[in-house]
Design a protein around this motif. Structure first.
Motif, short mmCIF file in Angstrom:
data_model
loop_
_atom_site.label_atom_id
_atom_site.label_comp_id
_atom_site.label_asym_id
_atom_site.label_seq_id
_atom_site.Cartn_x
_atom_site.Cartn_y
_atom_site.Cartn_z
N MET A 1 -8.77 8.35 -19.83
CA MET A 1 -8.65 8.47 -18.67
C MET A 1 -8.39 6.85 -18.16
SD MET A 1 -11.16 9.63 -15.66
CE MET A 1 -12.59 9.02 -16.19
N GLN A 2 -7.37 6.93 -17.24
CA GLN A 2 -7.28 5.50 -16.80
C GLN A 2 -7.95 5.60 -15.13
OE1 GLN A 2 -2.93 4.45 -16.47
NE2 GLN A 2 -3.36 2.69 -15.13
N ILE A 3 -8.47 4.48 -14.94
CA ILE A 3 -9.00 4.40 -13.69
C ILE A 3 -8.70 3.07 -12.82
CG2 ILE A 3 -11.40 4.17 -12.36
CD1 ILE A 3 -12.68 5.45 -14.60
N ASN A 4 -8.10 3.16 -11.79
CA ASN A 4 -7.63 2.24 -11.00
C ASN A 4 -8.63 2.06 -9.82
OD1 ASN A 4 -5.28 1.94 -12.54
ND2 ASN A 4 -4.24 3.38 -11.47
N ILE A 5 -9.01 0.81 -9.74
CA ILE A 5 -10.02 0.51 -8.65
C ILE A 5 -9.69 -0.47 -7.81
CG2 ILE A 5 -12.67 -0.14 -8.08
CD1 ILE A 5 -12.96 0.49 -11.16
N THR A 6 -9.72 -0.29 -6.25
CA THR A 6 -9.06 -1.09 -5.29
C THR A 6 -10.11 -1.32 -4.32
OG1 THR A 6 -7.85 0.56 -4.06
CG2 THR A 6 -6.57 -0.52 -5.68
N GLY A 7 -10.20 -2.37 -3.67
CA GLY A 7 -11.01 -2.44 -2.59
C GLY A 7 -10.30 -3.12 -1.22
N HIS A 8 -10.78 -2.64 0.13
CA HIS A 8 -10.50 -3.00 1.18
C HIS A 8 -11.50 -3.70 1.95
CE1 HIS A 8 -6.33 -1.10 1.35
NE2 HIS A 8 -7.10 -0.01 0.39
N HIS A 9 -11.41 -4.75 2.25
CA HIS A 9 -12.20 -5.81 2.71
C HIS A 9 -13.55 -5.74 2.09
CE1 HIS A 9 -9.81 -5.92 6.18
NE2 HIS A 9 -9.72 -4.24 6.38
N VAL A 10 -13.39 -5.63 0.62
CA VAL A 10 -14.55 -5.72 -0.43
C VAL A 10 -14.18 -6.43 -1.50
CG1 VAL A 10 -15.89 -4.29 -2.10
CG2 VAL A 10 -15.36 -3.31 0.12
N GLU A 11 -14.99 -7.32 -1.89
CA GLU A 11 -14.88 -8.16 -3.44
C GLU A 11 -15.27 -7.36 -4.45
OE1 GLU A 11 -16.30 -12.08 -5.55
OE2 GLU A 11 -16.64 -11.84 -3.40
N LEU A 12 -14.46 -6.97 -5.25
CA LEU A 12 -14.74 -6.20 -6.41
C LEU A 12 -15.57 -6.92 -7.39
CD1 LEU A 12 -11.68 -3.83 -6.86
CD2 LEU A 12 -14.02 -3.14 -5.85
N THR A 13 -16.74 -6.58 -7.50
CA THR A 13 -17.55 -7.63 -8.35
C THR A 13 -17.67 -6.74 -9.89
OG1 THR A 13 -19.63 -6.24 -8.01
CG2 THR A 13 -19.11 -8.32 -6.89
N ASP A 14 -18.07 -7.29 -11.01
CA ASP A 14 -18.17 -6.74 -12.37
C ASP A 14 -19.20 -5.64 -12.21
OD1 ASP A 14 -16.27 -8.37 -13.25
OD2 ASP A 14 -17.62 -9.79 -14.04
N SER A 15 -20.07 -5.78 -11.42
CA SER A 15 -21.15 -5.04 -11.50
C SER A 15 -20.41 -3.50 -10.53
CB SER A 15 -22.33 -5.06 -10.54
OG SER A 15 -21.93 -5.71 -9.38
N TYR A 19 -20.18 0.23 -12.53
CA TYR A 19 -20.90 1.13 -12.07
C TYR A 19 -19.85 2.49 -11.82
CZ TYR A 19 -24.25 3.59 -9.18
OH TYR A 19 -25.25 4.59 -8.77
N VAL A 20 -18.63 2.24 -11.52
CA VAL A 20 -17.41 3.19 -11.28
C VAL A 20 -17.26 3.63 -12.49
CG1 VAL A 20 -15.21 3.68 -10.33
CG2 VAL A 20 -16.84 2.26 -9.06
N ALA A 37 -7.26 8.32 -12.38
CA ALA A 37 -7.97 8.21 -11.10
C ALA A 37 -7.92 7.18 -10.49
CB ALA A 37 -9.55 8.40 -11.49
N GLN A 38 -7.74 7.29 -9.18
CA GLN A 38 -7.58 6.15 -8.22
C GLN A 38 -8.87 6.05 -7.27
OE1 GLN A 38 -5.16 3.62 -7.72
NE2 GLN A 38 -6.18 2.97 -6.25
N VAL A 39 -9.66 4.88 -7.42
CA VAL A 39 -10.74 4.85 -6.48
C VAL A 39 -10.61 3.91 -5.39
CG1 VAL A 39 -13.20 4.46 -6.57
CG2 VAL A 39 -12.20 5.71 -8.38
N GLU A 51 -13.52 6.41 -1.94
CA GLU A 51 -12.55 7.39 -1.87
C GLU A 51 -11.94 7.55 -3.29
OE1 GLU A 51 -9.38 6.39 0.91
OE2 GLU A 51 -10.57 7.35 2.49
N GLY A 52 -11.83 8.92 -3.72
CA GLY A 52 -11.39 8.94 -5.14
C GLY A 52 -10.31 9.99 -5.35
N ASP A 53 -9.30 9.84 -6.01
CA ASP A 53 -8.08 10.78 -6.12
C ASP A 53 -7.78 10.84 -7.64
OD1 ASP A 53 -5.98 12.30 -5.46
OD2 ASP A 53 -4.40 10.69 -5.07
#
Length: 96
Positions: A1-15, A19-20, A37-39, A51-53
Motif C-alpha cells: 500500500m502506498q501512503i501519500n501524506i501532505t500537510g497544510h499549515h503543518v510541518e510534517l515531522t518524522d514522528s 505515526y501515520v 491512501a492519501q492523508v 483527512e484520509g482518502d
C-alpha cells in the motif's frame, strides 16, 4: 500500500510520518486489498484536522476527524476508516 501524506499549515515531522504509517498498518491487517491512501493533515486556528482518502478494491473510502491534538485526530481518522473497511469487506463477502 502506498501512503501519500501532505500537510497544510503543518510541518510534517518524522514522528508524524511514522505515526501515520504504523496506524495504517492496522488497516492492512483487516483488508489487504488497499491500493493507496492519501492523508492530509491541517491546522485551522486551534483545531487539528486529519483527512484520509483510501482506495480499495471495489470502492473508495473517505473519513476526516478534528481534535485538539494532531495525534488524537489521526487516531479518530483511523478508527473511522477501520469501521468503513470492515463494512466494505463484509459487503464484498455477501455479494460473492
Amino acid at each position: 500500500m502506498q501512503i501519500n501524506i501532505t500537510g497544510h499549515h503543518v510541518e510534517l515531522t518524522d514522528s508524524l510520518n511514522d505515526y501515520v504509517q504504523t496506524k495504517f498498518e492496522k488497516l492492512e491487517r483487516h483488508f489487504d486489498n488497499i491500493t493507496n491512501a492519501q492523508v492530509t493533515l491541517s491546522v485551522e486556528k486551534t483545531r487539528q484536522k486529519a483527512e484520509g482518502d483510501v482506495h480499495v478494491a471495489g470502492g473508495q473510502l473517505f473519513a476526516s476527524d478534528e481534535q485538539e491534538d494532531m495525534y488524537a485526530a489521526i487516531d479518530g481518522l483511523i478508527d473511522k476508516l477501520d469501521r468503513q473497511i470492515i463494512k466494505h469487506k463484509e459487503k464484498m463477502k455477501t455479494h460473492k
